[in-house]
Design a protein around this motif. Structure first.
Motif, PDB file in Angstrom:
ATOM      1  N   LYS A   1       0.780  -1.238   0.044  1.00  9.67           N
ATOM      2  CA  LYS A   1       0.086   0.053   0.080  1.00  9.67           C
ATOM      3  C   LYS A   1       0.918   1.426  -0.291  1.00  9.67           C
ATOM      4  O   LYS A   1       1.709   1.354   1.182  1.00  9.67           O
ATOM      5  CB  LYS A   1      -1.068   0.034   1.006  1.00  9.67           C
ATOM      6  N   GLN A   2       0.740   1.951  -0.966  1.00 11.26           N
ATOM      7  CA  GLN A   2       1.792   3.182  -1.272  1.00 11.26           C
ATOM      8  C   GLN A   2       2.967   2.685  -1.291  1.00 11.26           C
ATOM      9  O   GLN A   2       3.391   1.888  -2.033  1.00 11.26           O
ATOM     10  CB  GLN A   2       1.340   4.123  -0.185  1.00 11.26           C
ATOM     11  N   GLU A   3       4.080   2.868  -0.231  1.00 10.90           N
ATOM     12  CA  GLU A   3       5.337   2.463  -0.485  1.00 10.90           C
ATOM     13  C   GLU A   3       5.576   1.662   0.687  1.00 10.90           C
ATOM     14  O   GLU A   3       6.635   1.451   1.268  1.00 10.90           O
ATOM     15  CB  GLU A   3       6.200   3.748  -0.479  1.00 10.90           C
ATOM     16  N   PHE A   4       4.629   0.846   1.229  1.00  6.39           N
ATOM     17  CA  PHE A   4       4.684   0.321   2.520  1.00  6.39           C
ATOM     18  C   PHE A   4       4.374  -1.284   1.873  1.00  6.39           C
ATOM     19  O   PHE A   4       3.364  -1.748   1.396  1.00  6.39           O
ATOM     20  CB  PHE A   4       3.849   0.622   3.557  1.00  6.39           C
ATOM     21  N   ASN A   5       4.919  -2.096   2.636  1.00  8.87           N
ATOM     22  CA  ASN A   5       4.766  -3.714   2.546  1.00  8.87           C
ATOM     23  C   ASN A   5       4.254  -4.050   3.944  1.00  8.87           C
ATOM     24  O   ASN A   5       4.500  -3.749   4.968  1.00  8.87           O
ATOM     25  CB  ASN A   5       6.010  -4.387   2.549  1.00  8.87           C
ATOM     26  N   ILE A   6       2.892  -4.662   3.847  1.00  7.09           N
ATOM     27  CA  ILE A   6       2.026  -5.021   5.156  1.00  7.09           C
ATOM     28  C   ILE A   6       1.696  -6.535   5.073  1.00  7.09           C
ATOM     29  O   ILE A   6       1.518  -7.234   4.030  1.00  7.09           O
ATOM     30  CB  ILE A   6       0.881  -4.175   4.882  1.00  7.09           C
ATOM     31  N   ILE A   7       2.128  -7.146   6.064  1.00  2.57           N
ATOM     32  CA  ILE A   7       1.743  -8.487   6.410  1.00  2.57           C
ATOM     33  C   ILE A   7       0.950  -8.682   7.568  1.00  2.57           C
ATOM     34  O   ILE A   7       1.250  -8.060   8.735  1.00  2.57           O
ATOM     35  CB  ILE A   7       3.070  -9.293   6.905  1.00  2.57           C
ATOM     36  N   GLU A   8      -0.141  -9.387   7.174  1.00  2.32           N
ATOM     37  CA  GLU A   8      -1.007  -9.766   8.277  1.00  2.32           C
ATOM     38  C   GLU A   8      -1.390 -11.323   8.496  1.00  2.32           C
ATOM     39  O   GLU A   8      -1.403 -12.166   7.519  1.00  2.32           O
ATOM     40  CB  GLU A   8      -2.527  -9.293   7.802  1.00  2.32           C
TER      41      GLU A   8
END
Length: 72
Positions: free
Chosen positions: A21-28
């Motif tokens: 998302k945008q310039e972020f890596n998100i891990i859930e």
């Protein structure tokens, strides 16, 4: 991998979401079981090394680990 290993000790089913998302890596990582996760120093050091922020949320029916790190 460390988080998945923590979850698999108690949970029989987990859901893993990885997205950008945008310039972020998100891990859930989610499970339908309320469980107490204990983070050791190696995970905290890894998050610090990656300049990542993470949180663990729990309520009656769900446990969620979420990590956010910059892609730069």
């Amino acid at each position: 991998i460390k988080i998945i290993n923590l979850f698999k000790l108690e949970a029989t089913q987990i859901t893993i979401n990885i997205y950008e998302k945008q310039e972020f890596n998100i891990i859930e990582v989610l499970t339908s079981k309320n469980m107490k996760l204990t983070f050791d120093n190696s995970l905290k050091q890894l998050a610090q090394h990656l300049d990542a922020q993470y949180k663990n949320t729990q309520d009656d029916n769900i446990c969620i680990f979420k990590s956010i790190q910059s892609m730069k």
